[in-house]
Design a protein around this motif. Structure first.
Motif, short mmCIF file in Angstrom:
data_model
loop_
_atom_site.label_atom_id
_atom_site.label_comp_id
_atom_site.label_asym_id
_atom_site.label_seq_id
_atom_site.Cartn_x
_atom_site.Cartn_y
_atom_site.Cartn_z
N CYS A 33 -0.16 6.03 -7.42
CA CYS A 33 -1.36 5.25 -7.73
C CYS A 33 -1.89 4.64 -6.43
N LEU A 80 -6.60 -0.20 -12.65
CA LEU A 80 -5.41 0.51 -13.11
C LEU A 80 -5.38 0.61 -14.64
N ALA A 90 3.05 -5.74 -7.51
CA ALA A 90 1.95 -6.55 -7.00
C ALA A 90 2.22 -8.03 -7.17
N ARG A 128 0.84 -1.21 0.00
CA ARG A 128 0.00 0.00 0.00
C ARG A 128 0.88 1.26 0.00
N GLN A 176 3.88 1.47 -1.21
CA GLN A 176 4.50 1.58 -2.53
C GLN A 176 3.55 2.18 -3.55
N THR A 177 2.27 1.80 -3.50
CA THR A 177 1.30 2.37 -4.45
C THR A 177 1.17 3.88 -4.23
N GLU A 178 1.26 4.32 -2.98
CA GLU A 178 1.19 5.76 -2.69
C GLU A 178 2.42 6.47 -3.24
N TYR A 213 -8.80 -3.04 -7.00
CA TYR A 213 -7.82 -1.97 -7.21
C TYR A 213 -6.99 -2.22 -8.47
N VAL A 241 3.25 -0.59 -10.61
CA VAL A 241 2.43 -1.15 -9.53
C VAL A 241 2.13 -2.62 -9.80
N ALA A 292 1.38 2.74 -13.46
CA ALA A 292 0.48 1.62 -13.15
C ALA A 292 1.16 0.29 -13.46
N TRP A 324 -3.65 2.91 -3.33
CA TRP A 324 -4.67 1.87 -3.16
C TRP A 324 -5.63 2.36 -2.08
#
Length: 473
Positions: free
Chosen positions: A285, A300, A314, A277, A279-281, A296, A310, A307, A287
């Protein structure tokens, strides 16, 4: 999430890169040719035709362009307010005698291996590319799954039988997408969009996630290399949903019978989810809270480089995938966490060893017959065989990608690139170049952060061993 699998076009087949990839195969001691006794047994196989005859149904296959090892064929129809799905799987068990030469060779290989410069098949071509393959216009024995679905995509009944079928069309993804988009009601895949979207919604409701990542293709241009990225078409996701539905039905059948082999994967722990989470911030992008992992990722934009970063990260969330064989009692762990359901591999017997066992178990259970003794005796061997095969495939995949990336960069030594930082690993920054789409690392410069950009300079790129070296500018 499927691994990246770039491949070469004919224009680079004789290049230095091709030589390096051949050397990689040799270093991994990968099998090449089948022994004469294996080829002879495959050629002599003459299975009896099944009693059931479904050749009146116009099946069709959907595969990458040029494929000849066709594992699955489908026929889709409307049934009241819902749907009727016939999903046929190649009858590889009919051509492989348990304990025979073909069986022994397949157990040594475990799966078809895919490299940038071609594939190493699990079975001799006479089986995998011809007599077992669900080629159009040919009568073929198949394991036919029959699903009745409600309008929302839930399964209301399942049936399985061996039957004779005849595919009417071999479609590639673009052809299938065109037919579905055109609303051609005469094609056997006309309803694939409706059914696929309904099954994706069912996946969302149970909290699962199954995603296709972009394909990459290496081409030769102006004396150098280039990489083209192809985003999967919607029809590929819809097609995958039929395979997943079948695998989940097979898992349920085997668990009820207390015999079989499942594909399992543990759920990520809270620490890993929290790190993802963050890392997405950092990548811009975020979550959102209250949104499931799968929902989520489905939202994308795969055309967005951030994306894609991400999606790459993931893939590391779910680790520890494997197989668990059981006989007499259900295993303690049954879940494939990414799918949020028990799952079994049964839809690719031409390309994956374990599917042959799953199909034989399920067909025996469906017919209310005893599961063959050879299956009981050999079930414990499957997990270690598939684990070793997966390790070889991973080594081939990572080694191929490294050499391809080195080839892409070989003529650009000394150039400066702007890179997106994916993550910090100790004192190194893992980053993504946009053009070419290469992932690499370098000593982290001061101020580097995940999601930010850094300037890097390429110092070396060796095609022979796939090594590249960057420094921060």
């Amino acid at each position: 999430m499927p691994a990246r699998r770039p491949h070469l076009t004919d224009s680079v087949a004789q290049s230095e890169l091709a030589e390096s990839l051949a050397a990689l195969r040799a270093s991994l001691e990968l099998p090449e040719e089948f022994a004469p006794e294996v080829l002879a047994e495959a050629e002599a196989a003459s299975p009896a035709a099944p009693a059931a005859d479904l050749r009146d149904l116009p099946f069709a296959t959907i595969d990458p362009s040029g494929s000849t090892d066709l594992d699955q064929a489908m026929h889709l129809a409307r049934r009241g307010d819902g749907y009727l799905v016939h999903y046929a799987i190649a009858d590889v068990p009919a051509f492989v005698a348990p304990g025979g030469a073909v069986d022994r060779a397949a157990r040594e290989r475990g799966q078809t291996l895919y490299a940038a410069d071609g594939r190493i098949p699990l079975h001799p071509p006479v089986i995998g590319d011809d007599r077992a393959s669900l080629l159009p216009g040919a009568d073929r024995s198949a394991f036919v799954w029959r699903f009745e679905l409600a309008g929302d995509g839930t399964i209301t009944s399942t049936r399985l039988e061996r039957a004779l079928i005849r595919s009417r069309a071999r479609l590639d993804y673009r052809e299938a997408q065109t037919l579905v988009d055109a609303g051609d009601v005469e094609t056997p895949v006309a309803l694939l969009g409706e059914i696929g979207r309904a099954r994706i919604e069912q996946e969302r409701l149970r909290g699962g996630a199954s995603l296709n990542t972009p394909d990459e293709e290496i081409v030769r241009r102006d004396g150098g290399y280039d990489l083209l990225r192809r985003t999967p078409l919607p029809v590929e996701d819809w097609n995958a949903q039929l395979s997943l539905m079948t695998g989940m039905a097979a898992a349920s059948m085997m668990l009820d019978a207390r015999v079989g082999v499942l594909r399992t994967m543990p759920a990520p722990d809270d620490e890993r989810l929290t790190a993802f989470r963050r890392q997405t911030e950092a990548l811009g992008c975020p979550w959102p809270g209250g949104v499931s992992y799968g929902e989520y990722l489905r939202g994308l934009d795969r055309a967005d480089p951030l994306a894609l970063a991400v999606l790459q990260i993931a893939g590391g969330l779910f680790r520890g995938a494997g197989y668990v064989a059981f006989d007499g009692a259900a295993p303690a762990e049954t879940l494939q966490a990414a799918l949020a359901a028990p799952y079994a591999h049964v839809t690719a017997p031409i390309r994956r060893l374990v599917d042959r066992w799953g199909l034989v178990v399920c067909e025996a259970v469906a017919a209310e017959r005893e599961v063959p003794r050879w299956v009981h005796d050999s079930l414990p061997e499957l997990p270690p065989i598939m684990a070793a095969s997966a390790q070889r495939a991973a080594q081939l995949d990572s080694g191929s990608i490294a050499r391809v990336e080195a080839a892409l960069l070989h003529d650009r030594i000394g150039e400066r690139f702007t890179a997106t930082v994916l993550e910090l690993r100790g004192e190194r920054a893992v980053f993504q170049l946009e053009t070419p789409a290469v992932t690499a690392s370098c000593p982290a410069p001061e101020g580097a952060r995940a999601g930010g950009t850094i300037e890097v300079v390429l110092e070396a790129a060796d095609i022979a061993d796939g090594s590249v070296r960057f420094t921060a500018a």
